[in-house]
Design a protein around this motif. Structure first.
Motif, short mmCIF file in Angstrom:
data_model
loop_
_atom_site.label_atom_id
_atom_site.label_comp_id
_atom_site.label_asym_id
_atom_site.label_seq_id
_atom_site.Cartn_x
_atom_site.Cartn_y
_atom_site.Cartn_z
N ALA A 128 0.96 -1.01 0.33
CA ALA A 128 -0.41 -0.03 -0.03
C ALA A 128 0.76 1.31 0.01
O ALA A 128 0.20 2.05 -0.68
N LEU A 129 1.76 1.00 0.37
CA LEU A 129 3.07 2.75 0.67
C LEU A 129 3.28 2.51 -0.31
O LEU A 129 3.68 3.99 -0.93
N SER A 130 3.58 1.33 -1.09
CA SER A 130 4.74 2.09 -2.24
C SER A 130 3.65 2.35 -3.88
O SER A 130 4.37 2.43 -4.14
N ALA A 131 1.82 1.87 -3.63
CA ALA A 131 1.42 2.40 -4.44
C ALA A 131 0.88 3.74 -4.28
O ALA A 131 0.50 4.43 -4.88
N ASP A 132 1.28 5.16 -3.38
CA ASP A 132 0.76 6.13 -3.11
C ASP A 132 2.49 6.90 -2.39
O ASP A 132 3.62 6.67 -2.73
N ALA A 178 7.45 8.21 1.02
CA ALA A 178 8.08 9.59 1.26
C ALA A 178 7.18 10.48 2.10
O ALA A 178 8.25 10.72 3.19
N ILE A 179 6.23 9.70 2.96
CA ILE A 179 6.03 11.39 3.80
C ILE A 179 5.95 10.02 5.35
O ILE A 179 6.08 11.36 6.30
N ARG A 180 6.86 8.59 5.38
CA ARG A 180 6.97 7.96 6.04
C ARG A 180 8.29 8.18 6.32
O ARG A 180 8.26 8.74 7.80
N ARG A 181 9.09 8.72 5.03
CA ARG A 181 10.41 8.86 5.33
C ARG A 181 10.54 10.48 6.70
O ARG A 181 11.19 10.92 7.04
N GLN A 182 9.57 11.37 5.85
CA GLN A 182 9.51 12.84 6.74
C GLN A 182 8.47 12.43 7.70
O GLN A 182 9.60 13.20 8.96
N TRP A 183 8.07 11.77 8.65
CA TRP A 183 7.66 11.35 9.73
C TRP A 183 9.03 10.68 10.90
O TRP A 183 9.08 11.17 11.63
N ALA A 184 9.78 9.90 10.60
CA ALA A 184 11.33 9.50 11.16
C ALA A 184 11.63 10.70 11.07
O ALA A 184 12.28 10.86 12.19
N GLU A 185 11.95 11.25 10.08
CA GLU A 185 12.79 12.22 10.19
C GLU A 185 12.53 13.68 11.00
O GLU A 185 13.28 14.27 11.71
N LEU A 186 11.45 13.63 11.06
CA LEU A 186 10.47 14.91 12.20
C LEU A 186 10.67 14.46 13.87
O LEU A 186 11.21 14.95 14.59
N VAL A 216 2.62 17.99 11.35
CA VAL A 216 1.50 16.77 11.25
C VAL A 216 0.04 17.15 10.70
O VAL A 216 -0.41 18.18 11.72
N ASP A 217 -0.47 16.46 9.72
CA ASP A 217 -2.38 17.51 9.11
C ASP A 217 -3.03 16.48 9.88
O ASP A 217 -3.13 15.51 10.55
N LYS A 218 -3.51 17.00 10.25
CA LYS A 218 -4.66 16.94 11.55
C LYS A 218 -5.28 15.90 11.10
O LYS A 218 -6.10 14.57 11.63
N ASP A 219 -5.66 15.54 9.30
CA ASP A 219 -6.46 14.65 8.97
C ASP A 219 -6.09 13.37 9.14
O ASP A 219 -6.61 12.23 9.08
N SER A 220 -4.55 13.16 9.27
CA SER A 220 -3.62 11.99 9.23
C SER A 220 -3.30 12.18 10.24
O SER A 220 -2.67 11.29 10.64
N VAL A 221 -3.77 12.26 11.47
CA VAL A 221 -3.44 12.02 13.12
C VAL A 221 -3.09 11.00 13.21
O VAL A 221 -2.40 9.90 13.99
N ALA A 222 -4.32 10.16 13.21
CA ALA A 222 -4.97 8.40 13.37
C ALA A 222 -3.62 7.66 12.74
O ALA A 222 -3.08 6.71 13.48
#
Length: 341
Positions: free
Chosen positions: A228-232, A236-244, A262-268
């Motif tokens: 699923a991650l490779s399909a979108d 890249a988003i998780r790379r940013q989260w890990a760096e954060l 962190v986008d409020k719509d993606s908090v969960a």
């Protein structure tokens, strides 16, 4: 409809043989709790097992073409149900476990997006299970995610789990089984799923046309999640989260600005990822025999994230949740990420 959905995933064969043997002996437990991380195939396995249980011409796996299988494929089998936040529906052999033209037993109001599994949905399922079985076969229900049962719906299901109608099988699926009431957990047979070996995961992903080791790493070895991650833009988003999170731990980023990033719509989704990421960090510390204070700090953080997930399912403010977590991480992060001396 993919023919693969009727069979377990390659790394689930041992568990498959164990449980299908119980089906053939008519000894399958009436309540099972399938637990494990996201993306390792719990739902996939549960669907295939229900299909096998109901199939009229089974031979190792569900046949996929008998009367029962055809109804299950369309989400119209009278003995197969799905209970989730979208209501009490007919279970279907689709990736999402439901079909647009499938049975609808009860759904919440369209105007109200639910964050939990309501008691109305639970009561609808209980009423359905109390009816006589069609075709003289078993009755099966998949409850997912079971950790989103609220207190009322969990209590309503407890009696059915304690005193199930004959031939009834409930499959509860959860990434956070500890969120379920202890009374419910104790009455289910626990079926634990773990990520496959890396080589097995890579081979399966390659069969799906994906060769992305970074996606598999961010998914903590969970192949379906990696797919699923490779399909979108998931990698890249998780790379940013890990760096954060690493930047906050190292003092390069302050907690308030990190929370705002962190986008409020993606908090969960972010919290689910953080819990898995921290669990991976904790396993690494344990494998390196790190100092006790390191392990304790990280274990506390994992618990904090779990608590935040529970509050996020309610009415907590996403920004305040993330700020609280990042402040906690700033205080504990250095200890948690420091290398053992």
């Amino acid at each position: 409809m993919s023919a693969a959905l009727w069979r377990p995933l390659p790394w689930q064969q041992e568990r498959w043989l164990e449980l299908t043997s119980l089906v053939l002996q008519q000894r399958l437990p009436h309540a099972m709790l399938l637990s494990g991380g996201a993306g390792i195939g719990k739902r996939w396995f549960a669907r295939a097992l229900i299909a096998f249980t109901l199939c009229e011409q089974r031979s190792g796996y569900a046949c996929g073409h008998c009367r029962s299988c055809l109804q299950l494929a369309a989400g119209s089998h009278p003995n197969a149900a799905l209970l989730g936040v979208d209501g009490h529906l007919g279970l279907a052999m689709t990736p999402d476990s439901f079909a647009e033209q499938g049975l609808v037993h009860w759904q919440p109001d369209a105007e109200r997006k639910r964050r939990d599994i309501s008691i109305e949905g639970a009561r609808s399922l209980i009423a359905k299970l109390s009816l006589a079985s069609h075709y003289g076969s078993a009755k099966c229900a998949m409850i997912e995610p079971a950790d989103l049962l609220n207190a009322s719906s969990a209590n309503a299901l407890l009696k059915t789990i304690e005193e199930p109608p004959a031939g009834t099988h409930l499959l509860l699926i959860s990434e956070r089984p500890q969120a379920l009431p202890a009374t419910l957990r104790s009455r289910c047979q626990r079926i634990r799923f773990a990520p496959p070996e890396t080589g097995v995961a890579r081979a399966w992903m390659a069969e799906q046309g994906v060769r992305d080791e970074e996606a598999l790493a961010f998914a903590l070895g969970a192949p379906l999640r990696a797919l699923a991650l490779s399909a979108d833009d998931g990698v890249a988003i998780r790379r940013q989260w890990a760096e954060l999170w690493s930047a906050v731990a190292a003092g390069r980023r302050d907690p308030l600005s990190a929370a705002a990033a962190v986008d409020k719509d993606s908090v969960a989704e972010h919290l689910s990822w953080v819990q898995s990421w921290l669990a991976g960090e904790l396993r690494e510390l344990l494998s390196r025999a790190a100092r006790a204070e390191q392990r304790e700090a990280l274990a506390l953080m994992v618990q904090d994230v779990y608590d935040a997930q529970r509050r996020a399912a309610g009415n907590a403010q996403p920004q305040l949740l993330m700020e609280s977590l990042f402040v906690r991480w700033m205080r504990l992060g250095r200890t948690a990420l420091a290398r053992a001396a």
